[in-house]
Design an enzyme around this catalytic site. Structure first.
Site, short mmCIF file in Angstrom:
data_model
loop_
_atom_site.label_atom_id
_atom_site.label_comp_id
_atom_site.label_asym_id
_atom_site.label_seq_id
_atom_site.Cartn_x
_atom_site.Cartn_y
_atom_site.Cartn_z
N SER A 73 1.16 -11.72 -2.75
CA SER A 73 1.88 -11.03 -1.67
C SER A 73 0.89 -10.59 -0.60
CB SER A 73 2.60 -9.80 -2.22
OG SER A 73 2.96 -8.95 -1.15
N HIS A 110 10.51 -12.74 1.26
CA HIS A 110 11.29 -11.71 0.57
C HIS A 110 11.80 -10.72 1.63
CE1 HIS A 110 10.99 -8.09 -2.47
NE2 HIS A 110 12.24 -8.32 -2.10
N MET A 126 10.06 -6.08 5.87
CA MET A 126 10.72 -4.76 5.70
C MET A 126 11.14 -4.22 7.05
SD MET A 126 8.16 -3.00 2.95
CE MET A 126 7.38 -3.96 1.63
N ASP A 164 8.37 -9.01 -9.26
CA ASP A 164 7.58 -8.49 -8.13
C ASP A 164 7.40 -6.98 -8.28
OD1 ASP A 164 6.49 -7.98 -5.62
OD2 ASP A 164 8.26 -8.59 -4.49
N GLY A 165 6.13 -6.58 -8.35
CA GLY A 165 5.83 -5.15 -8.41
C GLY A 165 5.04 -4.79 -9.65
N GLY A 166 3.79 -4.38 -9.46
CA GLY A 166 2.96 -3.94 -10.59
C GLY A 166 2.55 -5.06 -11.53
N GLY A 168 9.32 -1.57 -1.14
CA GLY A 168 8.86 -0.83 0.03
C GLY A 168 7.35 -0.73 0.14
N PHE A 169 6.68 -0.70 -1.01
CA PHE A 169 5.23 -0.48 -0.97
C PHE A 169 4.53 -1.28 -2.07
CE2 PHE A 169 7.43 3.26 0.55
CZ PHE A 169 6.83 3.45 1.80
N GLY A 170 3.30 -1.67 -1.79
CA GLY A 170 2.45 -2.27 -2.81
C GLY A 170 1.80 -1.18 -3.65
N GLY A 171 1.18 -1.58 -4.74
CA GLY A 171 0.35 -0.67 -5.52
C GLY A 171 1.09 0.31 -6.41
N SER A 193 -1.53 -6.02 -4.85
CA SER A 193 -2.77 -5.27 -4.99
C SER A 193 -3.67 -5.85 -6.08
CB SER A 193 -2.49 -3.80 -5.24
OG SER A 193 -1.56 -3.64 -6.27
C1 DX5 Z 1 7.08 -4.40 -2.65
C2 DX5 Z 1 6.89 -5.85 -2.35
C3 DX5 Z 1 5.86 -6.51 -3.18
C4 DX5 Z 1 4.49 -5.91 -3.12
C5 DX5 Z 1 3.98 -5.91 -4.52
O1 DX5 Z 1 8.27 -3.95 -2.09
O2 DX5 Z 1 8.09 -6.56 -2.52
O3 DX5 Z 1 5.81 -7.93 -2.94
O4 DX5 Z 1 3.57 -6.57 -2.30
O5 DX5 Z 1 2.79 -5.23 -4.58
P1 DX5 Z 1 2.01 -4.95 -5.92
O6 DX5 Z 1 1.73 -6.29 -6.56
O7 DX5 Z 1 0.78 -4.24 -5.46
O8 DX5 Z 1 2.90 -4.09 -6.80
ZN ZN Z 2 7.99 -8.82 -2.43
#
Ligand code: DX5
Ligand code: ZN
Length: 218
Positions: A6, A64, A35, A173-175, A140-143, A196
């Site tokens: 991502s 996405h 977003m 997707d996510g973590g 909404g957010f990475g990490g 991340s």
């Molecule tokens: C979050 C995004 C993800 C994000 C995942 O809303 O859809 O694609 O980049 O980030 P990580 O892998 O850091 O959880």
């Molecule tokens: Zn995503």
């Protein structure tokens, strides 16, 4: 395993070199998070940035959409270079129509589910989908940290897909990191998104290779 880094966690000041690194890596797809500040509490980028990315890579662009009423922009995302367009179940009133729109535009069609949305809600549309994206964090957010209940959702979806759509791509997707990729694969995931874990690593392409080979390195 289809690996989709991502770009959300990439260095946007050096996007060109980040994409060149991905081009040389084992990454299968580039995952682009769009977003709108309405569906999710964050704003990222849109068509002009996707068009520029399209010029730099031949990898599949996996887009996405975390935006309300995504059906308004299907053709524009196609024109910008999207190969796969994933919309959120919670953001579309007429999901069946929207999926047909995406396919008619020549893209693969995906639907994403927020952590609280049951996979059973897709029962009557599953056969029409190319991909289902299970959000394992709140979008909404990475990490953020992986929500453990996501594993049960993936297993349930895998069972549903066996009956209704064996070719369905199940994406999470996510973590996601090399530490949980094996558990995800065992549950039925065929594509992982990682932000991340890839871009905050000292050696991003090594992490991509670990995800690809499902080698946790332990
Ligand atoms: C979050 C995004 C993800 C994000 C995942 O809303 O859809 O694609 O980049 O980030 P990580 O892998 O850091 O959880
Ligand atoms: Zn995503």
């Amino acid at each position: 395993m289809i690996v989709a880094p991502s770009l959300l966690s990439a260095d946007f000041m050096n996007l060109e070199s980040e994409i060149k690194m991905l081009n040389e890596s084992d990454a299968d797809w580039l995952h682009l998070d769009i977003m709108d500040g309405v569906f999710v509490p964050n704003i990222t980028f849109g068509m002009p940035v996707i068009s520029q990315i399209r010029k730099l890579t031949r990898k599949v662009l996996d887009v996405h959409l975390m935006i309300v009423q995504p059906e308004r922009y299907v053709d524009e995302f196609k024109a910008a270079g999207a190969d796969i367009l994933t919309v959120h179940y919670e953001a579309v009133t007429h999901l069946h129509r929207c999926i047909q729109q995406i396919k008619a535009a020549g893209m693969k069609a995906g639907v994403s589910l927020n952590p609280h949305t049951p996979v059973a809600n897709l029962s009557h549309i599953l056969a029409d989908l190319d991909l289902v994206l299970i959000m394992s964090v709140n979008p909404g957010f990475g990490g953020q940290s992986f929500i453990p209940e996501s594993i049960n959702k993936i297993k349930t979806l895998k069972q549903m897909a066996a009956e209704k759509n064996p070719d369905l791509i199940i994406q999470v997707d996510g973590g996601v990191s090399p530490d949980n990729v094996n558990e995800l694969a065992d549950a039925g995931v065929s594509s992982v998104v990682a932000g991340s874990a890839v871009f905050k690593a000292d050696n991003p392409s090594e992490v991509i290779s670990k995800l690809k080979s499902m080698d946790a390195g332990i």
